[in-house]
Design a protein around this motif. Structure first.
Motif, PDB file in Angstrom:
ATOM      1  N   THR A  14       0.461  -1.289   0.343  1.00 36.81           N
ATOM      2  CA  THR A  14       0.531   0.078  -0.057  1.00 36.81           C
ATOM      3  C   THR A  14       0.981   1.748   0.146  1.00 36.81           C
ATOM      4  N   TRP A  15       0.205   2.253  -0.133  1.00 35.78           N
ATOM      5  CA  TRP A  15       0.922   4.168  -0.609  1.00 35.78           C
ATOM      6  C   TRP A  15       1.646   3.574   1.364  1.00 35.78           C
ATOM      7  N   MET A  16       1.133   3.910   2.310  1.00 34.85           N
ATOM      8  CA  MET A  16       1.309   3.422   3.426  1.00 34.85           C
ATOM      9  C   MET A  16       2.827   2.705   3.430  1.00 34.85           C
ATOM     10  N   THR A  17       2.895   1.684   3.009  1.00 32.98           N
ATOM     11  CA  THR A  17       3.906   0.464   3.688  1.00 32.98           C
ATOM     12  C   THR A  17       5.506   0.746   2.363  1.00 32.98           C
ATOM     13  N   PHE A  18       4.329   1.505   0.900  1.00 38.47           N
ATOM     14  CA  PHE A  18       5.379   1.345   0.205  1.00 38.47           C
ATOM     15  C   PHE A  18       6.797   2.153  -0.065  1.00 38.47           C
ATOM     16  N   ASP A  19       7.806   1.057   0.681  1.00 36.56           N
ATOM     17  CA  ASP A  19       9.229   1.888   0.502  1.00 36.56           C
ATOM     18  C   ASP A  19      10.052   2.493  -0.198  1.00 36.56           C
ATOM     19  N   SER A  20      10.000   3.701  -0.273  1.00 34.07           N
ATOM     20  CA  SER A  20      10.915   4.099  -1.914  1.00 34.07           C
ATOM     21  C   SER A  20      12.396   4.362  -1.619  1.00 34.07           C
ATOM     22  N   SER A  21      12.558   4.176  -0.702  1.00 34.49           N
ATOM     23  CA  SER A  21      14.598   4.754  -0.099  1.00 34.49           C
ATOM     24  C   SER A  21      14.847   3.495  -0.853  1.00 34.49           C
ATOM     25  N   ALA A  22      14.068   1.873   0.217  1.00 36.46           N
ATOM     26  CA  ALA A  22      14.812   1.010  -0.608  1.00 36.46           C
ATOM     27  C   ALA A  22      14.887   0.358  -2.040  1.00 36.46           C
ATOM     28  N   VAL A  23      13.054   0.762  -2.607  1.00 36.32           N
ATOM     29  CA  VAL A  23      13.168   0.458  -4.031  1.00 36.32           C
ATOM     30  C   VAL A  23      14.111   1.703  -4.602  1.00 36.32           C
ATOM     31  N   ALA A  24      14.906   3.140  -4.432  1.00 41.80           N
ATOM     32  CA  ALA A  24      15.563   3.777  -5.193  1.00 41.80           C
ATOM     33  C   ALA A  24      16.880   2.844  -5.250  1.00 41.80           C
ATOM     34  N   LEU A  25      17.331   2.449  -3.643  1.00 37.33           N
ATOM     35  CA  LEU A  25      17.983   1.849  -3.918  1.00 37.33           C
ATOM     36  C   LEU A  25      18.684   0.553  -4.432  1.00 37.33           C
ATOM     37  N   ARG A  26      17.267  -0.642  -4.297  1.00 44.24           N
ATOM     38  CA  ARG A  26      17.491  -1.521  -5.377  1.00 44.24           C
ATOM     39  C   ARG A  26      17.762  -1.778  -6.577  1.00 44.24           C
ATOM     40  N   TYR A  27      16.902  -0.501  -7.266  1.00 44.11           N
ATOM     41  CA  TYR A  27      17.224   0.190  -8.448  1.00 44.11           C
ATOM     42  C   TYR A  27      18.634   0.569  -8.992  1.00 44.11           C
ATOM     43  N   THR A  28      18.966   1.539  -7.908  1.00 45.39           N
ATOM     44  CA  THR A  28      20.359   2.239  -8.406  1.00 45.39           C
ATOM     45  C   THR A  28      21.714   1.041  -8.025  1.00 45.39           C
ATOM     46  N   ASN A  29      21.074  -0.195  -7.894  1.00 43.17           N
ATOM     47  CA  ASN A  29      22.397  -1.509  -7.378  1.00 43.17           C
ATOM     48  C   ASN A  29      22.083  -2.397  -9.063  1.00 43.17           C
TER      49      ASN A  29
END
Length: 273
Positions: A86-101
């Motif tokens: 959900t919007w509240m539980t979606f971790d945008s920083s974790a996703v950004a780190l996953r993609y930059t890796n």
């Protein structure tokens, strides 16, 4: 002197009229208060709905932009455990780190838009050359971007139009590794040359890096439609490539049995069979 009291029927009717007006005014005020309370309750209910219920109940919709080689489906699969949140539980920083890796992603921006949308803007690495490496007994093309980062070519990716940069001293390859600093200027120059309206690099199939004994390196260029090798110094430029094209035209017009043209050291020399 005696007191006197005068009563008029007009005065009584006036008092009654004033009392009725007061009652009507009070009813209107009460009605307005009720309407205001109802509106406040509706607004409060909507506030609770959009800030607590929807963000915690509805799965986020993820959109992407900036994709050139990879598909939305492939990018969505990379979300991993964040898929379906959900919007509240979606971790945008974790996703950004996953993609930059990911070696083929140069940069990424993850933005959450209330109440149920996430937008991911991606900048892919654009290959400016390839090199051929032996991996698991197979020779495979590896892409090189303008910053010297090496990354595996996606299956089905067409890199045939890119020059091959051979002779790189790579003993062990890992996705996302970077070329040593002495080769950074060369790949940066290749990226600049690709932006020119005259596509000089399109006539070159391979650029081989030579390692002279005195240190540094120079280059051997292999034109696509010629069997003649071109020796150049490491400082590729628009002028040097123009010089190469002119030299090839002269040699072809002479129909000489020449195998090599040396454009180093500010002069032109030829090698015959």
């Amino acid at each position: 002197m005696g007191n006197s009291f005068v009563y008029s029927s007009d005065m009584g009717s006036l008092d009654m009229e004033t009392e009725e007006k007061t009652k009507k005014r009070d009813k209107k005020l009460l009605l307005i208060k009720i309407i205001v309370i109802i509106l406040c309750l509706v607004l409060f209910a909507e506030l609770v709905l959009y800030t607590l219920i929807i963000p915690n109940q509805r799965q986020v919709t993820v959109t992407f932009s900036g994709l050139q080689t990879y598909t939305t489906e492939e990018m969505y699969d990379l979300l991993g455990s964040e898929k379906g949140k959900t919007w509240m539980t979606f971790d945008s920083s974790a996703v950004a780190l996953r993609y930059t890796n990911c070696p083929w992603i140069k940069s990424v921006v993850v933005e959450k838009h209330f109440p149920s949308t996430v937008h991911i803007s991606v900048q892919e690495r654009i290959p400016i050359a390839t090199t051929l490496l032996n991996m698991n007994g197979k020779t495979v093309p590896v892409c090189i971007d303008e910053t010297g980062v090496l990354f595996s070519a996606k299956e089905g990716m067409d890199v045939s139009h890119l020059p091959i940069l051979s002779g790189l001293p790579i003993t062990h390859f890992s996705d996302g590794m970077k070329l040593s600093s002495e080769y950074q200027s060369l790949v940066f120059k290749l990226a600049e040359l690709q932006q020119l309206p005259q596509k000089y690099l399109s006539v070159i199939s391979e650029i081989h890096i030579n390692e002279p004994k005195h240190g540094g390196f120079d280059l051997t260029l292999y034109p696509i439609k010629s069997n003649i090798r071109i020796l150049m110094d490491r400082n590729l430029s628009e002028d040097s490539l123009q010089y190469m094209v002119v030299a090839l035209d002269v040699v072809n017009s002479l129909a000489a049995d020449i195998t090599e043209i040396d454009l180093r050291y500010g002069s032109v020399s030829y090698r015959y069979r």
